[in-house]
Motif scaffolding. Sequence first.
Motif, PDB file in Angstrom:
ATOM      1  N   LYS A 429       0.874  -1.276  -0.143  1.00 11.82           N
ATOM      2  CA  LYS A 429      -0.094  -0.016   0.073  1.00 11.82           C
ATOM      3  C   LYS A 429       0.778   1.061   0.035  1.00 11.82           C
ATOM      4  CE  LYS A 429      -3.343   2.375   2.976  1.00 11.82           C
ATOM      5  NZ  LYS A 429      -4.366   2.366   4.018  1.00 11.82           N
ATOM      6  N   MET A 430       0.527   2.259  -0.682  1.00 12.88           N
ATOM      7  CA  MET A 430       1.159   3.474  -0.917  1.00 12.88           C
ATOM      8  C   MET A 430       0.287   4.579  -0.452  1.00 12.88           C
ATOM      9  SD  MET A 430       3.322   3.006  -4.523  1.00 12.88           S
ATOM     10  CE  MET A 430       1.836   2.032  -5.421  1.00 12.88           C
ATOM     11  N   GLY A 431       0.497   5.453   0.613  1.00  7.03           N
ATOM     12  CA  GLY A 431      -0.200   6.280   1.011  1.00  7.03           C
ATOM     13  C   GLY A 431       0.420   7.578   0.898  1.00  7.03           C
ATOM     14  N   PHE A 432      -0.416   8.963   0.477  1.00  7.69           N
ATOM     15  CA  PHE A 432      -0.102  10.044   0.264  1.00  7.69           C
ATOM     16  C   PHE A 432      -1.045  11.105   0.901  1.00  7.69           C
ATOM     17  CE2 PHE A 432       0.313   7.112  -3.404  1.00  7.69           C
ATOM     18  CZ  PHE A 432       1.611   7.380  -3.816  1.00  7.69           C
ATOM     19  N   PRO A 433      -0.615  11.167   2.336  1.00  7.06           N
ATOM     20  CA  PRO A 433      -1.257  12.459   3.075  1.00  7.06           C
ATOM     21  C   PRO A 433      -1.051  13.798   2.297  1.00  7.06           C
ATOM     22  CG  PRO A 433       0.139  11.016   4.549  1.00  7.06           C
ATOM     23  CD  PRO A 433       0.360  10.586   3.200  1.00  7.06           C
ATOM     24  N   LEU A 434      -2.393  14.231   1.774  1.00  6.89           N
ATOM     25  CA  LEU A 434      -2.448  15.470   0.996  1.00  6.89           C
ATOM     26  C   LEU A 434      -2.505  16.681   1.906  1.00  6.89           C
ATOM     27  CD1 LEU A 434      -4.933  14.451  -1.790  1.00  6.89           C
ATOM     28  CD2 LEU A 434      -2.415  14.247  -1.605  1.00  6.89           C
ATOM     29  N   SER A 435      -3.024  16.541   3.081  1.00  2.49           N
ATOM     30  CA  SER A 435      -2.695  17.569   4.339  1.00  2.49           C
ATOM     31  C   SER A 435      -3.211  16.900   5.677  1.00  2.49           C
ATOM     32  CB  SER A 435      -3.871  18.621   3.717  1.00  2.49           C
ATOM     33  OG  SER A 435      -5.399  18.133   3.925  1.00  2.49           O
ATOM     34  N   ASP A 436      -3.578  17.558   6.664  1.00  2.00           N
ATOM     35  CA  ASP A 436      -3.789  17.119   8.023  1.00  2.00           C
ATOM     36  C   ASP A 436      -5.253  16.436   7.943  1.00  2.00           C
ATOM     37  OD1 ASP A 436      -1.448  17.818   8.975  1.00  2.00           O
ATOM     38  OD2 ASP A 436      -2.374  19.723   9.772  1.00  2.00           O
ATOM     39  N   THR A 437      -5.901  16.883   6.851  1.00  2.00           N
ATOM     40  CA  THR A 437      -7.276  16.284   6.929  1.00  2.00           C
ATOM     41  C   THR A 437      -7.587  15.510   5.500  1.00  2.00           C
ATOM     42  OG1 THR A 437      -8.087  18.123   5.817  1.00  2.00           O
ATOM     43  CG2 THR A 437      -8.316  18.116   8.418  1.00  2.00           C
ATOM     44  N   ARG A 438      -6.817  15.069   4.415  1.00  2.00           N
ATOM     45  CA  ARG A 438      -7.185  14.451   3.414  1.00  2.00           C
ATOM     46  C   ARG A 438      -5.853  13.504   3.132  1.00  2.00           C
ATOM     47  NH1 ARG A 438      -6.733  17.490  -1.153  1.00  2.00           N
ATOM     48  NH2 ARG A 438      -5.575  18.953  -0.198  1.00  2.00           N
ATOM     49  N   GLU A 439      -6.299  12.087   2.661  1.00  2.00           N
ATOM     50  CA  GLU A 439      -5.224  11.217   2.297  1.00  2.00           C
ATOM     51  C   GLU A 439      -5.790  10.309   1.099  1.00  2.00           C
ATOM     52  OE1 GLU A 439      -3.695   7.302   4.181  1.00  2.00           O
ATOM     53  OE2 GLU A 439      -3.157   8.981   5.531  1.00  2.00           O
ATOM     54  N   LEU A 440      -4.824  10.380   0.283  1.00  2.00           N
ATOM     55  CA  LEU A 440      -5.136   9.249  -1.100  1.00  2.00           C
ATOM     56  C   LEU A 440      -4.169   8.077  -0.778  1.00  2.00           C
ATOM     57  CD1 LEU A 440      -6.281   9.043  -3.771  1.00  2.00           C
ATOM     58  CD2 LEU A 440      -4.348  10.237  -4.823  1.00  2.00           C
ATOM     59  N   SER A 441      -4.644   6.825  -1.241  1.00  2.00           N
ATOM     60  CA  SER A 441      -3.915   5.970  -0.993  1.00  2.00           C
ATOM     61  C   SER A 441      -4.349   4.872  -2.450  1.00  2.00           C
ATOM     62  CB  SER A 441      -4.135   4.991   0.251  1.00  2.00           C
ATOM     63  OG  SER A 441      -5.681   4.472   0.229  1.00  2.00           O
ATOM     64  N   LEU A 442      -3.090   3.975  -2.210  1.00  2.00           N
ATOM     65  CA  LEU A 442      -3.329   2.831  -3.655  1.00  2.00           C
ATOM     66  C   LEU A 442      -2.598   1.535  -3.116  1.00  2.00           C
ATOM     67  CD1 LEU A 442      -3.679   2.222  -6.656  1.00  2.00           C
ATOM     68  CD2 LEU A 442      -1.551   2.798  -6.995  1.00  2.00           C
ATOM     69  N   SER A 443      -3.437   0.608  -3.098  1.00  2.00           N
ATOM     70  CA  SER A 443      -3.055  -0.967  -2.825  1.00  2.00           C
ATOM     71  C   SER A 443      -2.976  -1.941  -3.752  1.00  2.00           C
ATOM     72  CB  SER A 443      -3.940  -1.351  -1.450  1.00  2.00           C
ATOM     73  OG  SER A 443      -3.999  -0.394  -0.367  1.00  2.00           O
ATOM     74  N   VAL A 444      -1.974  -2.591  -3.842  1.00  2.00           N
ATOM     75  CA  VAL A 444      -1.856  -3.867  -4.939  1.00  2.00           C
ATOM     76  C   VAL A 444      -1.610  -5.136  -4.316  1.00  2.00           C
ATOM     77  CG1 VAL A 444      -0.535  -4.434  -7.072  1.00  2.00           C
ATOM     78  CG2 VAL A 444      -1.084  -2.148  -6.430  1.00  2.00           C
ATOM     79  N   GLU A 445      -2.288  -6.130  -4.403  1.00  2.00           N
ATOM     80  CA  GLU A 445      -2.107  -7.408  -3.709  1.00  2.00           C
ATOM     81  C   GLU A 445      -2.210  -8.517  -4.493  1.00  2.00           C
ATOM     82  OE1 GLU A 445      -2.510  -8.142   0.090  1.00  2.00           O
ATOM     83  OE2 GLU A 445      -3.137  -5.968   0.962  1.00  2.00           O
ATOM     84  N   THR A 446      -1.610  -9.807  -4.346  1.00  2.00           N
ATOM     85  CA  THR A 446      -1.747 -10.927  -5.105  1.00  2.00           C
ATOM     86  C   THR A 446      -2.056 -11.986  -4.055  1.00  2.00           C
ATOM     87  OG1 THR A 446      -0.522 -12.294  -6.796  1.00  2.00           O
ATOM     88  CG2 THR A 446       0.791 -11.428  -4.907  1.00  2.00           C
ATOM     89  N   TYR A 447      -2.622 -13.113  -4.745  1.00  2.00           N
ATOM     90  CA  TYR A 447      -3.250 -14.075  -3.639  1.00  2.00           C
ATOM     91  C   TYR A 447      -2.805 -15.440  -4.482  1.00  2.00           C
ATOM     92  CZ  TYR A 447      -6.685 -17.214  -1.170  1.00  2.00           C
ATOM     93  OH  TYR A 447      -7.131 -18.119  -0.557  1.00  2.00           O
TER      94      TYR A 447
END
Length: 486
Positions: A429-447
Amino acid sequence: MQLINKKLSFSASLALATSTLLGANTQVNAEEGWQADSAVLIYNENNGRVSAIEPAVNLRRTYEDESSINLRVVYDALTGASPNGAASASVAQTFTSASGSAAQTANAQAMTSSSGSTSRQVTPSPNVNTIVTHSYDDDDDDDEGEGHSTTYTIAPSDIPLDPSFEDSRTTVSLGWTKPLEDNYTVNLGGSYSTEGDFTSFSVNGAVAKDFNQKSTTLSAGLNLEFDTVTPNGGLPDPLTSYATRNTIGESDSKNVVDTIVGLTQVINRRWITQFNISLSQSSGHHSDPYKILTVADQGNLITDPENAGNYLYLFESRPDNRQKLSLYWQNKFAIMSNNVLDLSYRYMTDDWGINSHTVDATFHWQLSDSFYLEPHARYYEQTAADFYTPFLSLGDDVVINSGAITALVDYASSDPRLGAFSANTYGLKMGFPLSDTRELSLSVETYQQQDKNIRKEVAAGSHLDGQSQFAELSANWVQLGYSVRW
């Protein structure tokens, strides 16, 4: 993926009770105001099997008195092909399905156990008195699915997959949390889920008590679930001919009672540990109305005496009751200033003969104020149910007298979710806090699953000789998430 907070929850049973219970304490420390969490999950199984798109929105309002309400809406849209339960053979096989669906396969478990909802990593401190966890079962077996009547032919040596799997589900859940005097916190909630041939309604409640200046928390919760299945084509008579398709009614129900008791302890300013014991008791309809089993004579397919021109397959049969006991242990460790290591282990045993072990690890690596990484690894292993079998043997499991088919066993299923297997999940998972109140994230998984069943012997040169006896599953998914507070 129940996320596989996973799957943003394809099941409203113990997973809901657990998340509701453990979420109660975290709300006490939340800031007043609104928070919205949204995510879109894109899931795909290899070899042309099930694909899914799952958007979800979670809206929370926290008040000045630290009480809160929580609304969650999830929509699932699934299409593709799913194993129908018949065995792979060296000859072509033709099937006519009443619904074109084989219910929710291990894909959902993977989704509900490795992808789905998102949760924030919290650096342990003396003021944090709980660990947010997610519960999921790879062996879960809800009867779900919807599709269209269709006839399809499986090529020799291919896994029999029903190509018309089609399903959609909408789930709405609501929760309320309230801190009380003497360091008590109560949590009440409910959930409603509906799809083409399955509906589920659940209510839950939990209470938690803080001790030792809020460094120790004892908690207990109860979840009641009421399910109704109305399969396309009606409920098949268990262990009777698939081609004849005798039915015993149009719908049936299943009730589930889940209880959980937990202890959370702050060991020191960098370590929080939590231990849960949960018991689940379900009664009613457990069989999958779309799953069948091949009947073979020394490994050779035989003709259905009740429907000439067709090979003989019987509808599966499962017990009407199931009891599960689960033990769960989780630890969170603060490393340096902003990093968190999350380690958990779960053991589950039931009276169907399934025993499972789950080890899960996530590391929150805060690289900067505006970027973090969360590598994730999970290992799952289970034994097979007592009545699991890749196919039924003529003479041992089934007899035919004067054209009449009689099963010699009470229960039988070839559902891969009830077989013995192990599974590995890896993700980032990659997280990108944009501010103290906003956050964008992207997760990639394999099973990826691995077959752990003892191979059932067949005669050399027979239709089943050298054929796969377990439909292993591999899948990948991507999840995009966005959260905002105001």
